[in-house]
Design a protein around this motif. Structure first.
Motif, PDB file in Angstrom:
ATOM      1  N   ARG A  91      41.314  -7.454 -26.132  1.00 26.97           N
ATOM      2  CA  ARG A  91      42.547  -8.234 -26.248  1.00 26.97           C
ATOM      3  C   ARG A  91      42.430  -9.289 -27.340  1.00 26.97           C
ATOM      4  O   ARG A  91      43.361  -9.548 -28.093  1.00 26.97           O
ATOM      5  N   PHE A  99      55.815 -11.770 -24.906  1.00 27.55           N
ATOM      6  CA  PHE A  99      56.341 -11.587 -23.556  1.00 27.55           C
ATOM      7  C   PHE A  99      57.856 -11.823 -23.517  1.00 27.55           C
ATOM      8  O   PHE A  99      58.411 -12.544 -24.330  1.00 27.55           O
ATOM      9  N   ASN A 103      56.184 -17.162 -22.349  1.00 25.81           N
ATOM     10  CA  ASN A 103      54.877 -17.604 -21.812  1.00 25.81           C
ATOM     11  C   ASN A 103      54.160 -18.565 -22.734  1.00 25.81           C
ATOM     12  O   ASN A 103      52.943 -18.480 -22.927  1.00 25.81           O
TER      13      ASN A 103
ATOM     14  N   THR B 298      50.943 -18.398 -14.551  1.00 24.28           N
ATOM     15  CA  THR B 298      51.412 -17.666 -15.728  1.00 24.28           C
ATOM     16  C   THR B 298      50.603 -18.053 -16.962  1.00 24.28           C
ATOM     17  O   THR B 298      50.250 -17.195 -17.786  1.00 24.28           O
ATOM     18  N   THR B 299      50.304 -19.362 -17.051  1.00 22.24           N
ATOM     19  CA  THR B 299      49.513 -19.819 -18.201  1.00 22.24           C
ATOM     20  C   THR B 299      48.136 -19.184 -18.180  1.00 22.24           C
ATOM     21  O   THR B 299      47.622 -18.743 -19.220  1.00 22.24           O
ATOM     22  N   THR B 302      48.502 -15.688 -19.286  1.00 24.48           N
ATOM     23  CA  THR B 302      48.763 -15.613 -20.728  1.00 24.48           C
ATOM     24  C   THR B 302      47.488 -15.839 -21.516  1.00 24.48           C
ATOM     25  O   THR B 302      47.189 -15.120 -22.471  1.00 24.48           O
ATOM     26  N   LEU B 303      46.728 -16.867 -21.107  1.00 23.04           N
ATOM     27  CA  LEU B 303      45.485 -17.158 -21.825  1.00 23.04           C
ATOM     28  C   LEU B 303      44.519 -15.987 -21.714  1.00 23.04           C
ATOM     29  O   LEU B 303      43.833 -15.641 -22.673  1.00 23.04           O
ATOM     30  N   LYS B 304      44.494 -15.372 -20.547  1.00 20.55           N
ATOM     31  CA  LYS B 304      43.632 -14.191 -20.400  1.00 20.55           C
ATOM     32  C   LYS B 304      44.142 -13.075 -21.301  1.00 20.55           C
ATOM     33  O   LYS B 304      43.363 -12.355 -21.936  1.00 20.55           O
ATOM     34  N   MET B 396      50.208 -13.022 -14.163  1.00 21.36           N
ATOM     35  CA  MET B 396      51.516 -13.342 -14.730  1.00 21.36           C
ATOM     36  C   MET B 396      52.649 -12.899 -13.829  1.00 21.36           C
ATOM     37  O   MET B 396      53.794 -13.292 -13.999  1.00 21.36           O
TER      38      MET B 396
END
Lengths: 241, 795
Positions: A91, A99, A103, B298-299, B302-304, B396
């Motif tokens: 990733r 998204f 996000n 969610t953050t 997103t970071l992942k 998420m």
């Protein structure tokens, strides 16, 4: 539309991919044997209604989810059985995500949100430059709460671009936007594909948007019903909204 | 600065209210740790340096009279006794005309020239003895200051039946009397008791002890220290012909025992109290981080998705814990250092050291910092682990809806209905968040336990005072005679002006032996119908004297392994020194000392003495004013047969004053700490709840509910969990008190573990007050909530 023969190896190949979710006491099979191929340098649209499994499929391609069965071959590497560490590396180095609801991290400015992505790679795109590409060069110091939906989505695209990803994955990027902003976002993605030769995979439920891609995969009830090459992709302004 | 670091700082700022609650608790824990452990090291160092510099003895032997040559001969057979000092020690009264209370002391002989003698003295003012005069004296410095005595003044002592005027050459302290009290007393009363050092040859003349001694102190060799009990026993046996009253090691010496108890107490508390606070802080932080993790789900996803590894995310969120730990650690360290200075000031009031100062210990500071960061990190990680384990896509996604089962209470339909929707919402909220409710319950029960512990401390002291000075020791004065006197002498004393009643006492010191246990003590013979020294059981009821046999203090009986009905062997130090087997008929309770009582006549019978009075208890007429007391004391001062006079009433007053000063101060600090725990836990939980239920609150506002009505929902929830916790915390507090009083049990005193019923009520009331105050802060936040915005919140 006719099927065009592709002679180059696909960038991403999905073989018999299955994914089931357990939600409390309920088990929901979302992908039920997906077979598909994504080619480098193309805009591939995954079209399907709500609940068809398109987001799940995108997530699996992007390495943020893993299939229960099947293979996900990306540039010769099977991600299906990859460990968390391998997926994280994948990733980080090869995928940019956009998204539906942006996000963005609320406590970071636009520039910092892009920077959060840039810090992960050795040779990123300069965050300020990334913002300029998406037309928000002057908005670097704005927090997400100070930006419109369209602007937030553009920051999200800039964040994805900062890593110079091989794959740009867009989950209904215009889902939360009005028509004018949707056109701008799609134009941006199309330009990125043309000028930077980014491979873009976009999911949508809109058959209109489906006409701007080079390739169209129709997903229904967890399986690919058809895979077609689009002869003359339309520009976003030409789409029959 | 890295982007994630900036995010962390901003998130910390946003959560400052909730983090503050945690930081307060960590600060309290660290303050305790640093203050108590620093004080432990300060006192230990001061004590060890003092003992080393002035050769504090390892043992003492109190004798009737022994020629020094004989003593030297006997001691020569003990190679593991490295050094010895033979001295003369006698009690004395001090004639201070303007004094309205008896002034007593102890005369000790010192070498005429200053050298490194055992139990040496640290001169404070003036000088050591000089060659010019024989009748010189060096007073204990605290006594001299209390009485305004300066070097060069004349001091009149009445000792050995003789009045002597002595010239004060200087004032000094000694490691032997770091905490100085009159024999049998616990009270530090420098105005009424002092130590008087005189030249050896002067003491020999004064007490008719030429070439003799009645007190031997010494130092063991390193090997000797390992077998000190054996050596002391052997030495006592060898010196027995010279009338050994007592032989004890340093750990039984009163001052050393008290100091060591205090130091040990500091060490124990420096572990227990911080653990409680830091444990609670970890729990609170767990709740907070669980909430933050959910909020930033969610953050995190997103970071992942962007490619941040779990490790990087763990480090990022650990920043909350590390921030709280470091902030609380630093604040606690600084407050702890200043608190240890405060403690040192208090210690200087009661303990006399040449050098006692509060030092800064970097290792304690760093340890405190490390421990607080550790606990805070523990709480943080525990709160995050669930979210971090999720795949990015799952993170998420919205979480599965919370369980919607009905509560067990809902089975009782009519009861459930009768509660109304408000109570229904409150109860569902409590039971559907079991972990959070449990943590709130635990925190409040610990807070209540500390409150009850504080009240119990005060109650126990109150109980100890009233038990000892109103039920057991009921006289105003206790006289000790130089030599036993006949009973007629007491009748004469009872007729002195102001005296309502006088009772004879006959005390015989000796050693009690039972199976393998041995203990020194004394038997006090009292009148069966006496009212001035009354043995009682723990409930405060009088224990009647048997016609024959002993009443023994429970602690003494326990140490000797005795029960009522058993017999104990007693070897007296006076009269016929042979062992007698005496029955123990009952066990009594005493907060001070290890008393053993017997009927006066029975004791006389077994000692083969008749009409023997060694002490007397005097009760004054009620409402006797200072004039009566002064007159009586003057009359008593003229009686040469009286060796010392103890003012029981004054002892009680001073002890009460000391208690009011320092112990109640300790209780107040503990109440403050309990408040911090309550505040920290309630505020943290309530503010999180407010954040989570923003939309619910907004909906109620849209429906038309006022802030007060909405606030009452939160108030009910806080009230139920915290008052329930407080009720559960009371037995915990009582148990804690029972454990704590065990550390305050020794041969000199026994701290009872008593909690008066009113204290339970006070605990509940204070808990309620803390709930109210926390709610006040919560209500303000509720009123300021941007509820319209909340309607647009997307989870």
């Amino acid at each position: 539309m006719t099927q065009k023969t592709q002679f180059s190896a696909p960038l991403v190949e999905l073989r018999n991919v299955h994914r089931t979710f357990i939600m409390g006491e309920v088990s929901v099979p979302v992908l039920r044997g997906v077979n598909a191929a994504i080619h480098s340098g193309e805009i591939t649209i995954i079209l399907g209604e709500s609940g068809s499994g398109k987001t799940t499929l995108l997530n699996i391609i992007g390495g943020i989810d893993s299939p229960d069965e099947g293979e996900v071959i990306v540039e010769g590497e099977n991600l299906a059985a990859a460990s968390g560490k391998v997926l994280t590396r994948y990733r980080r180095s090869r995928v940019g995500f956009v998204f539906q609801f942006y996000n963005l991290i609320p406590s970071l400015t636009a520039l910092e949100n892009v920077g959060a992505s840039a810090e992960l790679v050795e040779e990123p795109l300069d965050p300020q430059k990334a913002l300029e590409i998406v037309g928000l060069g002057d908005y670097g110091s704005h927090f997400p709460s100070q930006l419109s939906g369209g602007q937030q989505q553009r920051v999200s695209i800039a964040r994805a671009l900062a890593k110079k990803p091989r794959l740009l994955l867009c989950d209904e990027p215009t889902g939360a936007l009005d028509r004018e902003n949707s056109v701008k976002i799609l134009e941006l993605l199309q330009n990125l594909n043309r000028e930077q030769e980014s491979t873009v995979i976009m999911i949508t439920h809109s058959s209109a948007i489906a006409r701007m891609g080079h390739r169209l995969l129709s997903l229904d009830d967890g399986v690919v019903r058809s895979a077609q090459t689009v002869e003359n992709p339309l520009s976003p302004r030409e789409l029959p909204w | 600065m890295k982007v994630l670091t900036r995010k962390l700082l901003r998130d910390i700022l946003r959560s400052r209210g909730m983090l503050l609650a945690v930081i307060l608790v960590i600060t309290a824990g660290n303050t305790c740790f640093v203050a108590l452990l620093s004080s432990y090291f300060n006192l230990s160092r001061a004590k060890n340096e003092y003992y080393r510099e002035y050769f504090m003895a390892d043992f003492w032997v109190e004798l009737k009279k022994c020629p020094t040559q004989e003593a030297s001969r006997i001691l020569a057979d003990f190679p593991d006794i490295a050094r010895v000092r033979q001295r003369i020690v006698f009690p004395a009264r001090v004639d201070i005309p303007e004094a309205s209370e008896p002034v007593n002391g102890m005369v000790l002989s010192l070498p005429g020239y200053q050298d490194s003698t055992i139990n040496g003295i640290a001169l404070r003012r003036g000088s050591y003895f000089t060659y010019e005069l024989r009748n010189q004296v060096i007073c204990s410095d605290k006594f001299a200051r209390a009485r305004g005595i300066e070097p060069g003044d004349i001091l009149t002592l009445i000792t050995g039946g003789v009045r002597k005027e002595l010239v004060v050459t200087g004032t000094a302290d000694s490691p032997e009397y770091i905490y100085l009290t009159a024999p049998g007393s616990m009270v530090d009363d420098p105005e009424s008791y002092g130590i008087f050092y005189v030249k050896q040859d002067f003491a020999e003349d004064l007490f008719n002890y030429e070439g003799a001694c009645n007190n031997i102190t010494g130092l063991f060799s390193p090997e000797g220290r390992r077998q000190s009990e054996y050596l002391l026993r052997k030495l006592s046996e060898e010196l027995a012909p010279y009338g050994v009253y007592a032989a004890y090691s340093r750990k039984e010496q009163f001052s050393a025992l008290l100091i060591d108890s205090e130091i040990e107490g500091l060490r124990s508390m420096s572990i227990i109290l911080p653990l409680v606070f830091l444990g609670i802080s970890a729990l609170i932080l767990n709740v907070l981080m669980t909430r933050i993790a959910e909020q930033q789900r969610t953050t995190v996803g997103t970071l992942k998705a962007l490619g941040y590894s779990n490790g990087k995310l763990v480090l990022h969120y650990l920043g909350f814990g590390i921030f709280a730990g470091i902030t609380g650690g630093l604040l606690g360290g600084i407050l702890g250092f200043f608190s240890s200075q405060g403690l040192t000031v208090i210690y200087r009031m009661y303990f006399t050291f040449p050098r006692l100062y509060a030092d800064f210990y970097p290792f304690i500071f760093l340890e405190a910092l490390g421990i607080s960061v550790f606990f805070a990190s523990l709480g943080t990680l525990r709160g995050l682990h669930h979210i971090l384990r999720l795949r990015p896509a799952e993170a998420m996604r919205l979480p599965a809806p919370p369980r919607g089962e009905s509560l067990f209470l809902e089975r009782y339909a009519s009861l459930w209905k009768a509660l109304g929707f408000r109570w229904q919402m409150v109860l569902r909220s409590i039971f559907r968040q079991p972990m959070r409710s449990f943590i709130a319950l635990l925190s409040s029960s610990l807070g209540a336990a500390i409150l009850l512990l504080a009240f119990g401390f005060v109650d126990s002291m109150d109980n100890m005072m009233s038990f000892q000075f109103e039920k057991v020791l009921r006289s105003d004065y206790r006289l000790t005679f130089k030599n036993p006197v006949p009973r007629e002498a007491l009748q004469e004393l009872s007729r002195l002006p102001g005296v309502l009643r006088g009772e004879p006492l006959f005390s015989v010191g000796g050693t009690f032996t039972s199976r393998n246990a041995r203990k020194r003590g004394s038997i006090t013979g009292i009148l069966p119908e006496g009212d001035l020294l009354v043995p009682r059981n723990q409930r405060g009821n009088r224990v009647p004297l048997p016609s024959e046999g002993l009443l023994m203090t429970d602690r003494m009986a326990r140490d000797l392994g005795l029960r009522p009905g058993d017999s104990v062997s007693f070897l007296p130090v006076r009269g016929e020194q042979r062992e007698r087997l005496l029955p123990v008929t009952s066990v009594v309770y005493s907060a001070l000392g290890l008393g053993v009582y017997a009927p006066l006549e029975y004791l006389e019978k077994i000692m083969r003495e008749e009409e023997t009075v060694t002490e007397a208890a005097l009760l004054l007429e009620p409402r006797s004013g200072p004039e009566v007391r002064t007159k009586l004391l003057k009359a008593l001062a003229e009686r040469p047969e009286i060796e010392s006079i103890s003012d029981i009433g004054r002892e009680k007053r001073i002890l009460k004053k000391q208690f009011d000063g320092s112990l109640k101060g300790t209780a107040i600090v503990m109440i403050l700490f309990a408040g911090i725990i309550f505040f920290g836990s309630i505020l943290n939980g309530a503010l999180i709840s407010l954040e989570e239920r923003k939309r619910e609150i907004a909906t109620l506002k849209v429906l038309g509910y006022h802030n007060a009505a909405i606030g009452s929902l939160f108030f009910r929830e806080i009230l139920i969990t915290n008052l329930s916790g407080a009720v559960l915390g009371m037995p915990l507090g009582y148990f804690g008190l029972a454990l704590l009083v065990k550390t305050f049990q020794n041969d000199i005193y026994a701290f009872p573990g008593v909690v008066f019923p009113l204290s339970y009520l006070w605990t509940l009331l204070l808990a309620f007050l803390f709930v109210l105050l926390s709610y006040g802060i919560l209500y303000r936040s509720l009123c300021k909530l941007p509820w319209r915005e909340a309607l647009n919140v997307k989870e």
